[in-house]
Scaffold this active site. Structure first.
Site, PDB file in Angstrom:
ATOM      1  CG  ASP A 174      -1.773   1.238   1.346  1.00 41.69           C
ATOM      2  OD1 ASP A 174      -1.667   2.115   0.476  1.00 41.69           O
ATOM      3  OD2 ASP A 174      -2.550   1.326   2.312  1.00 41.69           O
TER       4      ASP A 174
ATOM      5  CB  CYS B 169      -9.153   4.899   7.543  1.00 39.18           C
ATOM      6  SG  CYS B 169     -10.527   5.856   6.883  1.00 39.18           S
TER       7      CYS B 169
END
Length: 403
Positions: free
Chosen positions: A197, A361
């Protein structure tokens, strides 16, 4: 490595129109330079048409611009083949595409994948849902007491032979830069497919895909001065070719009949429907615009600002810093006494300091930290010394108000 921050800021109309704001929310989304905005507007005003298969010249011209954008990103990331660049709506869709595409092709019931405690929800939730459906187990690398990834436990979990290791290059909460090259090497030695990521990492340092040797790398354009709604999935050609598509429809097919469908070749088999043409052109414009600046100078400037912010916050009684002072990509998370982060952010907003508060998040990380959240200040190269001083003054005033 001289860097003229004011000349850099002048590339952004936002700062000319909002000189009273200090923007420290770049980890959420960056402002866009005029060059990127111009590229998108120019497409809509002068070249607007759908891409591929168009019989008219306008469509053919739009297709050339769209595919030229793919070439620009492929060149910037030093990939082996242009077909290894897949357009997505962002890192979230890219991670969903990989998670869904590996299930039943690479991942089978009883297999394991490995995540880390630092992951954004986008690199947790897709794996959870697809793993539950397919009987695949998830292991998680914890943090040390210094809030770093526990490399010893990482190596122990690799002995369980995970089929996939998915991890963030840079923590979107703490700013911690993971030793990603080392982790990729260890994971691949254990036989795992590696998924990186790079949503925050792409900002810190432009990856060289051939040198990094990761199997998949994802990022969102809006984290790198580009438009929202566009992102990239890089993957090794042979692995991309084996992914089951996440979406089906037009563009990703070669032939369709009610007896069956033949899928298109890469990259189109993973790009169903009308793409974000202007977004792709805008992202390529962001890469081309960034290439005009000394990347080392930008990084050095950002690090100087971060150290000034970090040391300034450290000197304010009542502030607890969560982020590390070193190996940090320019993100500082903190709390003030026992106050809720949202209340702190509201007071700073009144002083026109734009930042983010909450769990960012990354709820599993805050569960591990046993905290309700944090205030996050994230820097970009367009920030300046004035931003730092105003922020420190605002924090001091906030601490006084909350005492």
């Amino acid at each position: 490595m001289s860097f003229d921050v004011e000349a850099f800021r002048a590339e952004f109309s936002f700062f000319q129109q909002h000189p009273d704001w200090v923007y420290l929310d770049s980890a959420a989304t960056m402002h866009k330079p005029d060059a990127v905005i111009k590229a998108e507007v120019e497409f809509y005003q002068q070249h607007n048409s759908n891409v591929h298969r168009g019989a008219h010249q306008l469509s053919q011209q739009a297709t050339r611009l769209f595919e030229k954008a793919r070439d620009a990103v492929a060149l910037a990331l030093n990939v082996r083949r242009r077909e290894e660049i897949i357009w997505t709506s962002g890192a979230t869709e890219a991670l969903n595409l990989v998670a869904a595409g590996l299930m039943g092709t690479v991942l089978e019931p009883g297999d394991r994948i490995l995540l880390t405690c630092l992951e954004h929800h986008a690199n947790i939730v897709p794996w959870q849902f697809y793993c539950q459906q397919h009987g695949v187990f998830i292991d998680v690398v914890p943090l040390t007491t210094e809030l770093e990834l526990d490399i010893a436990v990482f190596q122990q979990l690799l002995e369980l032979k995970p089929k996939v290791v998915a991890m963030a290059e840079v923590s979107n909460v703490l700013g911690t830069i993971a030793p990603i090259a080392q982790l990729v090497k260890l994971a691949k030695a254990a036989g795992a497919i590696t998924v990186i990521d790079g949503a925050q990492g792409i900002v810190w340092q432009r990856p060289d895909m051939q040198a990094l040797d990761a199997d998949f790398y994802v990022f969102s354009g809006h984290k790198l001065y580009g438009p929202t709604g566009i992102g990239v999935l890089y993957g090794r050609y042979e692995l991309l070719n084996n992914l089951r598509p996440l979406r089906y429809g037009g563009e990703m097919i070669k032939a369709v009949s009610f007896a069956g469908t033949t899928l298109n070749q890469l990259p189109y088999r993973l790009e169903a429907g009308t793409p974000n043409i202007a977004g792709a052109i805008g992202l390529a414009a962001a890469f081309n615009w960034l290439a005009e600046f000394d990347s080392a100078a930008l990084k050095s400037h950002k690090q100087q600002l971060f150290q000034a912010l970090y040391q300034g916050c450290k000197a304010i009684s009542g502030i607890t810093l969560l982020s590390p002072a070193t190996q940090n990509a320019g993100i500082l998370s903190l709390n003030i006494n026992a106050e809720h982060p949202t209340d702190v952010a509201a007071l700073l907003n009144e002083q026109k300091i734009a930042l983010r508060a909450g769990t960012h998040c990354a709820m599993p990380l805050f569960q591990a930290l046993q905290l309700p959240g944090a205030v996050r200040l994230s820097l970009a190269a367009y920030n300046n010394d004035h931003d730092i001083q105003r922020t420190l003054q605002a924090l001091e005033q906030t601490v006084e108000l909350l005492q």
